[in-house]
Design a protein around this motif. Structure first.
Motif, PDB file in Angstrom:
ATOM      1  N   ASP A 147      52.117  91.248  -8.986  1.00  0.00           N
ATOM      2  CA  ASP A 147      53.190  90.321  -9.334  1.00  0.00           C
ATOM      3  C   ASP A 147      53.540  89.317  -8.248  1.00  0.00           C
ATOM      4  OD1 ASP A 147      54.365  92.089  -7.587  1.00  0.00           O
ATOM      5  OD2 ASP A 147      55.819  92.896  -9.028  1.00  0.00           O
ATOM      6  N   SER A 148      52.688  89.167  -7.219  1.00  0.00           N
ATOM      7  CA  SER A 148      52.857  88.039  -6.311  1.00  0.00           C
ATOM      8  C   SER A 148      52.316  86.793  -7.009  1.00  0.00           C
ATOM      9  CB  SER A 148      52.123  88.294  -4.990  1.00  0.00           C
ATOM     10  OG  SER A 148      52.712  89.377  -4.302  1.00  0.00           O
ATOM     11  N   ARG A 149      52.721  85.613  -6.519  1.00  0.00           N
ATOM     12  CA  ARG A 149      52.401  84.400  -7.267  1.00  0.00           C
ATOM     13  C   ARG A 149      51.989  83.257  -6.343  1.00  0.00           C
ATOM     14  NH1 ARG A 149      57.534  83.240 -11.011  1.00  0.00           N
ATOM     15  NH2 ARG A 149      56.142  81.587 -11.765  1.00  0.00           N
ATOM     16  N   ALA A 150      51.276  82.289  -6.929  1.00  0.00           N
ATOM     17  CA  ALA A 150      50.944  81.041  -6.245  1.00  0.00           C
ATOM     18  C   ALA A 150      51.279  79.885  -7.169  1.00  0.00           C
ATOM     19  CB  ALA A 150      49.461  80.999  -5.873  1.00  0.00           C
ATOM     20  N   VAL A 151      51.910  78.849  -6.613  1.00  0.00           N
ATOM     21  CA  VAL A 151      52.222  77.643  -7.380  1.00  0.00           C
ATOM     22  C   VAL A 151      51.845  76.423  -6.545  1.00  0.00           C
ATOM     23  CG1 VAL A 151      54.078  78.724  -8.701  1.00  0.00           C
ATOM     24  CG2 VAL A 151      54.614  77.539  -6.565  1.00  0.00           C
ATOM     25  N   LEU A 152      51.579  75.326  -7.234  1.00  0.00           N
ATOM     26  CA  LEU A 152      51.187  74.068  -6.596  1.00  0.00           C
ATOM     27  C   LEU A 152      52.216  73.003  -6.921  1.00  0.00           C
ATOM     28  CD1 LEU A 152      48.995  72.227  -5.186  1.00  0.00           C
ATOM     29  CD2 LEU A 152      48.016  71.918  -7.474  1.00  0.00           C
ATOM     30  N   CYS A 153      52.617  72.251  -5.914  1.00  0.00           N
ATOM     31  CA  CYS A 153      53.528  71.118  -6.107  1.00  0.00           C
ATOM     32  C   CYS A 153      52.698  69.843  -6.207  1.00  0.00           C
ATOM     33  CB  CYS A 153      54.519  71.012  -4.945  1.00  0.00           C
ATOM     34  SG  CYS A 153      55.543  69.525  -5.011  1.00  0.00           S
ATOM     35  N   ARG A 154      52.710  69.228  -7.381  1.00  0.00           N
ATOM     36  CA  ARG A 154      51.986  67.969  -7.626  1.00  0.00           C
ATOM     37  C   ARG A 154      53.004  66.894  -7.998  1.00  0.00           C
ATOM     38  NH1 ARG A 154      46.839  68.564 -11.109  1.00  0.00           N
ATOM     39  NH2 ARG A 154      46.045  69.084  -9.024  1.00  0.00           N
ATOM     40  N   MET A 155      53.022  65.801  -7.260  1.00  0.00           N
ATOM     41  CA  MET A 155      54.001  64.748  -7.492  1.00  0.00           C
ATOM     42  C   MET A 155      53.518  63.791  -8.575  1.00  0.00           C
ATOM     43  SD  MET A 155      56.284  65.717  -5.404  1.00  0.00           S
ATOM     44  CE  MET A 155      57.457  64.358  -5.473  1.00  0.00           C
ATOM     45  N   ASN A 156      54.457  63.359  -9.418  1.00  0.00           N
ATOM     46  CA  ASN A 156      54.187  62.314 -10.404  1.00  0.00           C
ATOM     47  C   ASN A 156      54.207  60.975  -9.672  1.00  0.00           C
ATOM     48  OD1 ASN A 156      54.787  60.165 -12.371  1.00  0.00           O
ATOM     49  ND2 ASN A 156      54.945  61.850 -13.842  1.00  0.00           N
ATOM     50  N   ASP A 227      45.155  63.750  -4.819  1.00  0.00           N
ATOM     51  CA  ASP A 227      45.885  63.048  -3.761  1.00  0.00           C
ATOM     52  C   ASP A 227      47.392  63.201  -3.905  1.00  0.00           C
ATOM     53  OD1 ASP A 227      44.030  62.033  -1.985  1.00  0.00           O
ATOM     54  OD2 ASP A 227      43.585  60.295  -3.232  1.00  0.00           O
ATOM     55  N   SER A 228      47.850  63.473  -5.121  1.00  0.00           N
ATOM     56  CA  SER A 228      49.295  63.582  -5.358  1.00  0.00           C
ATOM     57  C   SER A 228      49.845  64.976  -5.070  1.00  0.00           C
ATOM     58  CB  SER A 228      49.613  63.200  -6.813  1.00  0.00           C
ATOM     59  OG  SER A 228      48.863  64.010  -7.706  1.00  0.00           O
ATOM     60  N   ASP A 229      49.000  65.904  -4.647  1.00  0.00           N
ATOM     61  CA  ASP A 229      49.460  67.259  -4.348  1.00  0.00           C
ATOM     62  C   ASP A 229      50.128  67.303  -2.976  1.00  0.00           C
ATOM     63  OD1 ASP A 229      48.435  68.090  -6.765  1.00  0.00           O
ATOM     64  OD2 ASP A 229      46.516  68.735  -5.906  1.00  0.00           O
ATOM     65  N   ARG A 230      51.195  68.112  -2.878  1.00  0.00           N
ATOM     66  CA  ARG A 230      51.950  68.176  -1.630  1.00  0.00           C
ATOM     67  C   ARG A 230      51.810  69.517  -0.916  1.00  0.00           C
ATOM     68  NH1 ARG A 230      51.299  63.852  -2.185  1.00  0.00           N
ATOM     69  NH2 ARG A 230      52.711  62.083  -2.433  1.00  0.00           N
ATOM     70  N   PHE A 231      51.890  70.626  -1.668  1.00  0.00           N
ATOM     71  CA  PHE A 231      51.749  71.928  -1.017  1.00  0.00           C
ATOM     72  C   PHE A 231      51.464  73.020  -2.037  1.00  0.00           C
ATOM     73  CE2 PHE A 231      56.306  71.479  -1.846  1.00  0.00           C
ATOM     74  CZ  PHE A 231      56.663  72.706  -2.390  1.00  0.00           C
ATOM     75  N   VAL A 232      50.889  74.103  -1.538  1.00  0.00           N
ATOM     76  CA  VAL A 232      50.702  75.330  -2.315  1.00  0.00           C
ATOM     77  C   VAL A 232      51.669  76.369  -1.747  1.00  0.00           C
ATOM     78  CG1 VAL A 232      49.088  77.127  -3.044  1.00  0.00           C
ATOM     79  CG2 VAL A 232      48.266  74.781  -2.683  1.00  0.00           C
ATOM     80  N   LEU A 233      52.363  77.075  -2.615  1.00  0.00           N
ATOM     81  CA  LEU A 233      53.297  78.120  -2.205  1.00  0.00           C
ATOM     82  C   LEU A 233      52.776  79.465  -2.694  1.00  0.00           C
ATOM     83  CD1 LEU A 233      56.083  79.246  -1.258  1.00  0.00           C
ATOM     84  CD2 LEU A 233      56.973  78.607  -3.502  1.00  0.00           C
ATOM     85  N   LEU A 234      52.530  80.385  -1.758  1.00  0.00           N
ATOM     86  CA  LEU A 234      52.172  81.762  -2.078  1.00  0.00           C
ATOM     87  C   LEU A 234      53.333  82.642  -1.650  1.00  0.00           C
ATOM     88  CD1 LEU A 234      49.416  80.220  -1.045  1.00  0.00           C
ATOM     89  CD2 LEU A 234      48.434  82.503  -1.203  1.00  0.00           C
TER      90      LEU A 234
END
Length: 299
Positions: A147-156, A227-234
């Motif tokens: 149940d750990s997770r990873a998400v990606l922040c992609r800017m519009n 190019d619009s990606d800012r960070f990955v959060l684990l």
């Protein structure tokens, strides 16, 4: 829902994006910190590296339970086993090779830890979830157990608002396919837990539950960076008990984009945001251990 699977393939970043990792660990209300993490560049260890790949990086968070030994073991050995399993040179289809190597590395790590755990007197009963991201040039390969997770922040690009892409699928015993596998193996699910005890249906370690259908086979996903990606959060579930994925991403962005923090460079802002996010999770009452790993994408 795997959000990125439903979005059009983003335009590939023309050059290899630079990455910088930041990590924060908090004990919460637990007597000990049972989490562990790994941050490493595998490019040199994998020489000769896979043809047409120049960068291979590895990031992982392990959320231990029943003790810290399984998490620490995985943090020291999963990436090493991945290096052993990765083919060298011209391998044809890179995606298939990396995904198979991840599956093999998880299997080997689990087998070796269980062998060591069984040899102890008394036998170790530790287990751990795992969320790991392998970055091959500008492509993410995400492997998850538990149940750990990873998400990606992609800017519009038009309105500069973030889209939060879920990169992993959680495994708990209440999910239909997970519960059916556990029951077919002779186990049962009570109060949302395997045998009324274990909260996750896939893990490394947990030897006493392997006969009950708890497996160490991760889900493996692929996501190209844009190019619009800012960070990955684990992060482990301790964070996500206090924050939704969207709240966590917006918390980080609110700090790194804050005009009051303009005196800091962007790397320092992400470092501060990582620690502030972990602190806020504890402040909100996260009793569990909290580990936050942010992979900043530098532009």
């Amino acid at each position: 829902m795997e959000l990125y699977d439903e979005l059009p393939e983003p335009p590939r970043a023309p050059e290899i994006l630079s990455l910088k990792a930041h990590v924060a660990e908090r004990r919460g209300e637990r007597e000990e910190l049972q989490d562990a993490h790994t941050i490493c560049d595998l490019s040199e260890e994998c020489r000769p590296i896979v043809t047409n790949i120049s960068r291979l990086a590895f990031y992982a968070v392990f959320d231990g339970h029943g003790g810290s030994r399984a998490a620490r073991y995985a943090a020291h050995n999963l990436h090493r086993n991945l290096v052993k399993k990765l083919p060298r040179g011209d391998i044809g289809v890179v995606d298939k090779a990396i995904k198979k190597s991840l599956l093999d590395a998880f299997k080997l790590t689990d087998e070796e830890f269980l062998k060591q755990a069984a040899s102890q007197k008394p036998a170790w009963k530790d287990g751990t979830t795992a969320i790991c991201v392998v970055v091959a040039d500008n492509v993410l390969y995400i492997a998850n157990l538990g149940d750990s997770r990873a998400v990606l922040c992609r800017m519009n690009e038009e309105n500069q608002k973030p889209t939060v892409l879920s990169l992993s699928k959680e495994h708990n015993p209440n999910q239909y396919e997970e519960r059916m596998r556990i029951q077919r193996a002779g186990g049962n699910v009570r109060d949302g837990r395997v045998l009324g005890v274990l909260e996750v249906s896939r893990s490394l370690g947990d030897g006493q539950y392997k006969r009950c259908g708890v497996i160490s086979v991760p889900d493996v996903k692929r996501c190209p960076l844009a190019d619009s990606d800012r960070f990955v959060l684990l992060a482990c579930d301790g964070l996500f008990k206090a924050f939704s994925a969207e709240e966590a991403v917006n918390f980080v962005l609110s700090y790194v984009q804050d005009e009051d923090s303009q005196t800091e460079d962007m790397v320092a802002r992400y470092e501060s945001a990582c620690h502030r996010l972990a602190n806020e999770a504890v402040r909100r009452g996260a009793a569990d251990n909290v580990t936050v790993l942010i992979v900043q994408i530098l532009h």
